[in-house]
Every structure is written in C-alpha cells, then in structure tokens.
Write an enzyme that holds these catalytic residues in place. Structure first.
Site, PDB file in Angstrom:
ATOM      1  N   HIS A   5       0.807  -1.229   0.000  1.00 31.34           N
ATOM      2  CA  HIS A   5       0.000   0.000   0.000  1.00 31.34           C
ATOM      3  C   HIS A   5       0.832   1.267   0.000  1.00 31.34           C
ATOM      4  O   HIS A   5       0.286   2.363  -0.129  1.00 31.34           O
ATOM      5  CB  HIS A   5      -0.960  -0.014   1.193  1.00 31.34           C
ATOM      6  CG  HIS A   5      -2.047  -1.025   1.036  1.00 31.34           C
ATOM      7  ND1 HIS A   5      -3.261  -0.739   0.469  1.00 31.34           N
ATOM      8  CD2 HIS A   5      -2.072  -2.356   1.314  1.00 31.34           C
ATOM      9  CE1 HIS A   5      -3.999  -1.829   0.422  1.00 31.34           C
ATOM     10  NE2 HIS A   5      -3.301  -2.832   0.932  1.00 31.34           N
TER      11      HIS A   5
ATOM     12  N   ASP B 255       3.582   9.358  -1.278  1.00 36.08           N
ATOM     13  CA  ASP B 255       2.399   8.615  -0.830  1.00 36.08           C
ATOM     14  C   ASP B 255       2.154   7.465  -1.804  1.00 36.08           C
ATOM     15  O   ASP B 255       2.242   7.667  -3.023  1.00 36.08           O
ATOM     16  CB  ASP B 255       1.178   9.557  -0.848  1.00 36.08           C
ATOM     17  CG  ASP B 255       0.248   9.329   0.330  1.00 36.08           C
ATOM     18  OD1 ASP B 255       0.174   8.184   0.813  1.00 36.08           O
ATOM     19  OD2 ASP B 255      -0.422  10.292   0.756  1.00 36.08           O
TER      20      ASP B 255
HETATM   21  C1  GDG Z   1      -2.080   4.054   3.184  1.00 35.62           C
HETATM   22  C2  GDG Z   1      -1.076   4.680   2.192  1.00 35.62           C
HETATM   23  C3  GDG Z   1      -2.815   4.536   0.389  1.00 35.62           C
HETATM   24  C4  GDG Z   1      -8.389  10.643   7.587  1.00 35.62           C
HETATM   25  N1  GDG Z   1      -8.814  11.427   8.598  1.00 35.62           N
HETATM   26  C5  GDG Z   1     -10.019  10.973   8.946  1.00 35.62           C
HETATM   27  C6  GDG Z   1     -10.323   9.871   8.129  1.00 35.62           C
HETATM   28  N2  GDG Z   1      -9.312   9.697   7.325  1.00 35.62           N
HETATM   29  C7  GDG Z   1      -9.307   8.675   6.269  1.00 35.62           C
HETATM   30  C8  GDG Z   1      -9.367   9.341   4.913  1.00 35.62           C
HETATM   31  C9  GDG Z   1      -8.860   8.230   4.018  1.00 35.62           C
HETATM   32  C10 GDG Z   1      -7.880   7.495   4.949  1.00 35.62           C
HETATM   33  O1  GDG Z   1      -8.146   7.910   6.286  1.00 35.62           O
HETATM   34  C11 GDG Z   1      -6.442   7.879   4.649  1.00 35.62           C
HETATM   35  O2  GDG Z   1      -6.061   7.250   3.480  1.00 35.62           O
HETATM   36  P1  GDG Z   1      -4.794   7.725   2.653  1.00 35.62           P
HETATM   37  O3  GDG Z   1      -4.783   6.953   1.395  1.00 35.62           O
HETATM   38  O4  GDG Z   1      -4.904   9.204   2.403  1.00 35.62           O
HETATM   39  O5  GDG Z   1      -3.514   7.511   3.563  1.00 35.62           O
HETATM   40  P2  GDG Z   1      -2.891   6.356   4.571  1.00 35.62           P
HETATM   41  O6  GDG Z   1      -3.670   6.247   5.818  1.00 35.62           O
HETATM   42  O7  GDG Z   1      -1.466   6.755   4.747  1.00 35.62           O
HETATM   43  O8  GDG Z   1      -3.017   4.976   3.759  1.00 35.62           O
HETATM   44  C12 GDG Z   1      -1.817   5.458   1.094  1.00 35.62           C
HETATM   45  C13 GDG Z   1      -3.693   3.779   1.396  1.00 35.62           C
HETATM   46  O9  GDG Z   1      -2.906   3.124   2.411  1.00 35.62           O
HETATM   47  C14 GDG Z   1      -4.547   2.705   0.706  1.00 35.62           C
HETATM   48  O10 GDG Z   1      -3.758   1.829  -0.024  1.00 35.62           O
HETATM   49  O11 GDG Z   1      -3.659   5.319  -0.436  1.00 35.62           O
HETATM   50  O12 GDG Z   1      -0.901   5.966   0.150  1.00 35.62           O
HETATM   51  O13 GDG Z   1      -0.161   5.533   2.872  1.00 35.62           O
HETATM   52  O14 GDG Z   1      -9.881   7.337   3.670  1.00 35.62           O
HETATM   53  O15 GDG Z   1     -10.675   9.767   4.663  1.00 35.62           O
HETATM   54  N3  GDG Z   1     -11.474   9.171   8.220  1.00 35.62           N
HETATM   55  C15 GDG Z   1     -12.379   9.583   9.147  1.00 35.62           C
HETATM   56  N4  GDG Z   1     -12.144  10.638   9.968  1.00 35.62           N
HETATM   57  C16 GDG Z   1     -10.980  11.357   9.897  1.00 35.62           C
HETATM   58  O16 GDG Z   1     -10.792  12.344  10.618  1.00 35.62           O
HETATM   59  N5  GDG Z   1     -13.539   8.901   9.262  1.00 35.62           N
END
Ligand code: GDG
Length: 469
Positions: free
Chosen positions: A157, A366
């Site tokens: 990921h 990322d």
């Molecule tokens: C890893 C990889 C890859 C955030 N704040 C809140 C909240 N979130 C949710 C977002 C989004 C998720 O968390 C974060 O996803 P990301 O993809 O931006 O980043 P990582 O957590 O680092 O994820 C990344 C992912 O895995 C999937 O393969 O895309 O590159 O690093 O869904 O909305 N959700 C809620 N409240 C918050 O305050 N409910």
C-alpha cells in the site's frame, strides 16, 4: 471448497455502517470477504503477557475475522520498531528518519514466523491467500518453509523506494528475496513497480520477461502488476448527500462567512508534507496580501502512531508553525489556519470536502492517497472545487487534470492556490469531470477484482460466495 484468506497487520471487524469511521481499505477487504467465502487474519491490536497463538474467531456482518494478541516486545520491535521506524520512513524516501536496529529486524522476523505458525492451521489446500502491506513482507516465505503450497498474493500500500535508497537497509537483499515466495505482487503505480524490478534485477540478478510482468529468480517466478486502489465511490457519493454531510456543509459555509475554504485531511504523519503545506500557504499569504482575509486553511490531522518519537516531533513542530503563522497574520475577525487534531465521521468529512473551494493534498511521498479521490467524489458537479495534488502521490498518475505541484516548493504551492482561487467554473468542471469518471470507473471494487482475478485466475468464479449463504 476454496476460500480467500486475507492477512493484514490489523483486522477491522465490519461495523455494519458504511458511513462510520472505517477506512476505505477495511471496507474493501470486508467486501472481498463477503463476495468470496473466507477469513481475515491479523493482530487484534491487543497486548498479552506471553504470546500463545490463541486465535479469537468472530463473525460480523458476513465476515469472519481471526485475530491474535501480541506481547509487548513484539509490538515494540515489530510494529513500533521495524514497521513504523524502519520500513515506513525508508519506503517514503526518508532515510534520515529510518532507524536500523538488529533488534527491530529480529522482532519483525519473529512476529512473521509467529503469524505463519498461527495462521497455517486455518489454511486449507484449496484456499488462496492475500497478504497486505509492509508489515508482512516475509510471511509467504515463512508459510512456504512450513510447506504451504497455496497461491499467495501480496499488495503493497505504500511506495517502493528507489534501489539506491533501499540498499541502505541492512536486510534489503534478504527482504526482497522473501518476496519471491509470492505468486503475485501488486503495487499502486508503475513507478513503484519499476523501483522493485530495478532492485531485483540489478542487485539480485533476477530476470524480467519481455512484457515486464514476470520476474524470475532461481527456480521462483513471480508475477507483478500495477493496480491502483480506488475509493468506494458509490458509498462516498452517498455519504456526501447524507443529512449529516448537508448539515456540515451548511455549518462550514456559514462559518466561512464568504471566504474560500482550503481543506487538508491527513493522518498526522511526516510523509503527508504538512509542514511544507503550511509553509506554502504562508508564502501565499505573504505574496498576496490582498487575498489574506479572503481565504482560510482548515487542516484536519488526527494523531497517529503517537508512541513513536518522530510522530511526537511532527505534532509539536506543526503546532508551533500553525501558532507562528496565526500569530503573524490573524486579525480580530480572521484566523488564517484552523488546525484540528481530531478525527471525524466519514459523512462529516464528506460535507467538509464539499464546502471547500480547494482540496490541498500535498504529501511528500504517498503510495496512492485516498483523500484526493474522496475530495473529488464529494464535489458538486455543477460547481466543483479545485484539487491541488502533489505530483509525488501515487494518485497523481491517475489524476493529471488536478493542479499538480511540487510539495517541496512553497512558491509552487502559493502559485497553485492563486490559480485555483481564480479558476472559472467551466475550467473547474473540465478538470473535475475526467477525475470523477476515473474514480467511478476504477473504484475499490475494480481494484480488488483486478487483483483477485490476477491471483485466482480461473478459480475466481469457483470462489464466489453462494448467494444463499
Ligand atoms: C495508506 C497509504 C494509500 C483521515 N482522517 C479521517 C479519516 N481519514 C481517512 C481518509 C482516508 C484514509 O483515512 C487515509 O487514506 P490515505 O490513502 O490518504 O492515507 P494512509 O492512511 O497513509 O493509507 C496510502 C492507502 O494506504 C490505501 O492503499 O492510499 O498511500 O499511505 O480514507 O478519509 N477518516 C475519518 N475521519 C478522519 O478524521 N472517518
């Protein structure tokens, strides 16, 4: 009868609610397990005095989860240590933050052996195994040592680092060799895939077939694919239309009193480029005094991995930076940065995204970045906001019509904010539409189908859950 066994560090039992606090990945994996019969195995997140391998089985909302507790030393060396203080920074190109400790490497190996021992009795000869992410790289090799002959796939990921960076890891060669125990390895982008093949061919002498999709090392052959993860687009569009989202939208627009809101939503993590983002925004305020009271930045940053020192540091640094910028520019009726250190429900987030004229998503590195996709999915088709996206996020490869920026350059970010604020509605729609089409087409269902079909081949149909179960 064949089943799908999903293995990841943490297991999130489905809550039954699709607009709650669950992340996209948890929802996607639960949906895969509902579609195919199967089990989701991993760490419970709980600590025990002594590791026993005792499995706790649960069934929630059509998904069976099997979890084990880990002892303190395991959590310290495997999770806080090798996963979060060695691999996470290194794989995000931050060798300055990566800690190379033999104790961490030993703990990582031990926990992977423990996972292999524990999960093996659950795996039946026809089952197909799908292992997730950097916590579990050696797991297939450990399963093979225990005579597991099943098909095993792995999805990473996060980014795969360039060869020269990976070479700084003392266990790099060993770690990459263990990946040849898989049948299929998936990455979000061609860039991460190429960094991997570059290391395997240049450092280990692996060979690549002409199509660039099959790597051979000794008597092992592994298929590789780029398969970008998507969001649950339908669910997110629904969340953006929910009463809570509508209420949040109105509250945010009211509290903005006509000013343009710029939004950032990120786990508090140095890979997300939050300091650089604040500095880019500060640059914008400095260069455009006439715009100062016309905008504000809402940064939502729920803390994560708070026991790791580099995460405590980034939290303190950001508080200092937000305080300094607000101190320098705030007025009686305006604060330039609203910096919020807590998480919100997904439908609240959807309302916030929709109320924001600009989504500022500027990670330094990322794997994909789902926030960029969620921001786009939450927009009003008649009057969408503008996505400013780091060109170093995996998502940039799929979203060329966003305003792509170099997050290390404060000037670049400042220019992009100005361009976004001035952008006319027709251009905003023309840029938004292709991104939205991609998000709906290549959603999370598409992602897991791409991967599971490549992994299962002809057996994909055989594994489908009977509709009467
Ligand atoms: C890893 C990889 C890859 C955030 N704040 C809140 C909240 N979130 C949710 C977002 C989004 C998720 O968390 C974060 O996803 P990301 O993809 O931006 O980043 P990582 O957590 O680092 O994820 C990344 C992912 O895995 C999937 O393969 O895309 O590159 O690093 O869904 O909305 N959700 C809620 N409240 C918050 O305050 N409910």
């Amino acid at each position: 009868m064949s089943r799908l066994i999903v293995i990841s560090n943490r297991v999130q039992a489905p809550t039954g609610s699709h607009s709650g606090a669950q992340g996209g990945l948890a929802v996607a994996l639960a949906a895969a397990l509902r579609e195919y019969r199967g089990i989701w195995f991993g760490w419970s997140g709980e600590q025990t005095d002594e590791f026993t391998g005792q499995i706790s089985l649960q069934r929630n909302d059509g998904v069976t989860t099997a979890t084990v507790d880990l002892e303190e030393q395991d959590i310290e060396e495997y999770y806080n240590g090798y996963a979060n203080r060695t691999l996470w920074p290194l794989f995000h190109y931050r060798i300055d933050l990566a800690e190379y400790e033999r104790g961490f490497a030993g703990g990582y190996q031990r926990v992977n052996e423990r996972f292999a021992e524990t999960v093996l009795p659950l795996i039946e000869p026809d089952d197909v195994v799908w292992i997730q992410d950097y916590h579990m790289i050696p797991l297939a090799a450990e399963l093979r040592k225990r005579d597991c002959r099943n098909r095993i796939g792995f999805f990473l990921h996060i980014p795969w680092p360039p060869r020269r960076l990976l070479s700084t890891l003392p266990e790099a060669e060993e770690l990459v060799r263990t990946l040849f125990a898989y049948d299929l390895i998936g990455f979000h982008t061609e860039e991460w895939l190429q960094s991997f093949t570059d290391y395997a061919t240049q450092e280990l002498g692996a060979t690549l077939d002409e199509a660039g999709r099959l790597l051979r090392l000794g008597d092992r052959e592994v298929q590789i694919m780029a398969c970008p993860i998507g969001i649950d687009a339908d669910e997110f569009i629904q969340a953006a239309r929910s009463p809570t989202a509508r209420l949040t939208f109105r509250q945010m627009r009211d509290s903005a009193v006509g000013r343009a809101m710029i939004v950032g939503v990120d786990r508090l993590d140095y890979s997300k480029g939050l300091e650089e983002r604040f500095l880019g925004y500060e640059r914008f305020l400095l260069e455009h005094p006439e715009e100062r009271k016309e905008v504000f930045l809402l940064q939502i940053a729920p803390p994560s991995r708070g026991t790791v020192e580099s995460y405590q540091k980034i939290r303190a640094d950001l508080e200092g930076l937000a305080g300094r910028i607000n101190g320098a520019y705030a007025d009686l009726d305006w604060v330039p940065i609203r910096y919020v250190n807590q998480g919100y429900a997904r439908d609240v987030l959807a309302g916030v995204y929709r109320a924001a004229k600009i989504g500022l998503v500027t990670p330094l590195r990322d794997g994909m970045n789902l926030v960029a996709k969620e921001y786009v999915a939450a927009q009003d088709p008649e009057d969408p906001g503008v996505l400013i996206l780091s060109r170093f996020a995996g998502a940039a490869a799929q979203m060329p019509s966003a305003l792509l920026v170099n997050p290390y350059s404060a000037e670049d970010m400042s220019d992009a904010i100005m361009q976004a604020l001035r952008m006319r509605r027709e251009e905003r729609i023309a840029r938004w539409r292709p991104m939205m089409d991609m998000i709906e087409r290549e959603d999370v269902l598409w992602w897991r189908q791409q991967f599971t079909h490549a992994l299962l081949g002809d057996r994909a149909v055989e594994l489908l859950q009977d509709s009467d179960q």
